[in-house]
Scaffold this active site. Sequence first.
Site, mmCIF file in Angstrom:
data_model
loop_
_atom_site.group_PDB
_atom_site.id
_atom_site.type_symbol
_atom_site.label_atom_id
_atom_site.label_comp_id
_atom_site.label_asym_id
_atom_site.label_seq_id
_atom_site.Cartn_x
_atom_site.Cartn_y
_atom_site.Cartn_z
ATOM 1 N N LYS A 120 0.825 -1.210 0.000
ATOM 2 C CA LYS A 120 0.000 0.000 0.000
ATOM 3 C C LYS A 120 0.862 1.265 0.000
ATOM 4 O O LYS A 120 0.616 2.205 -0.760
ATOM 5 C CB LYS A 120 -0.946 0.007 1.206
ATOM 6 C CG LYS A 120 -1.954 1.149 1.172
ATOM 7 C CD LYS A 120 -3.003 0.991 2.258
ATOM 8 C CE LYS A 120 -2.441 1.350 3.614
ATOM 9 N NZ LYS A 120 -3.470 1.385 4.671
ATOM 10 N N ASP A 138 -6.882 1.568 0.861
ATOM 11 C CA ASP A 138 -6.984 1.617 2.322
ATOM 12 C C ASP A 138 -8.433 1.299 2.712
ATOM 13 O O ASP A 138 -9.238 0.891 1.868
ATOM 14 C CB ASP A 138 -6.545 2.995 2.842
ATOM 15 C CG ASP A 138 -7.538 4.090 2.465
ATOM 16 O OD1 ASP A 138 -8.420 3.847 1.603
ATOM 17 O OD2 ASP A 138 -7.443 5.193 3.039
#
Length: 211
Positions: A120, A138
Amino acid sequence: MNKEKRQEIFERLRAHNPNPTTELEYNSTFELLIAVILSAQATDVGVNKATRKLYPVANTPEAIYALGEDGLKEYIKTIGLFNSKAKNVISCCKDLIEKHNSVIPDNRKDLEALAGVGRKTANVVLNTAFRQPAMAVDTHIFRVSNRTKIAPGKNVRQVEEKLLKFVPKEFLLDAHHWLILHGRYTCLARKPRCGSCIIEDLCEFKDKTSD
């Protein structure tokens, strides 16, 4: 959801916010990388408060590495998980200095090899700093993608892959920011603000609210 709906959704998001960007404050790719590492399980507001004090003192790999873990902790102790984050950031700075001449890598493999950098974080840096079509999923983006049915998936990786596949090409570079901001301020976790949503009529969420 069909491609015509997706096209219209992103056209509206773009019209509403033509130049979206991260809410993390930074003035260099290195500052962005460190801010994203610090933002795991923390708010951008909290990270910005810490980095406003840290970056005027140390904003290069050498300067932060020179602080050491204990020195860095003094600046980031208001952020969740600051002990492990301090360890990762110092290790990350060491790797950048020794392996990359203090230059932030512009590819996933080298980014993810840095301490504290997972998929991420790498996606945020690749997209925001290097303008590559990467999708950092997210909790906000995961929720919005599933609720609206733009890119439903059972896990983060599934949603990431579907977004890269289904988001119209012209919107790929900015889609991450539009979706995260939409989840942060409109499509809220507990009660989405459907009545204030610019894509409510296109969204396929069944339990819409009047707010």
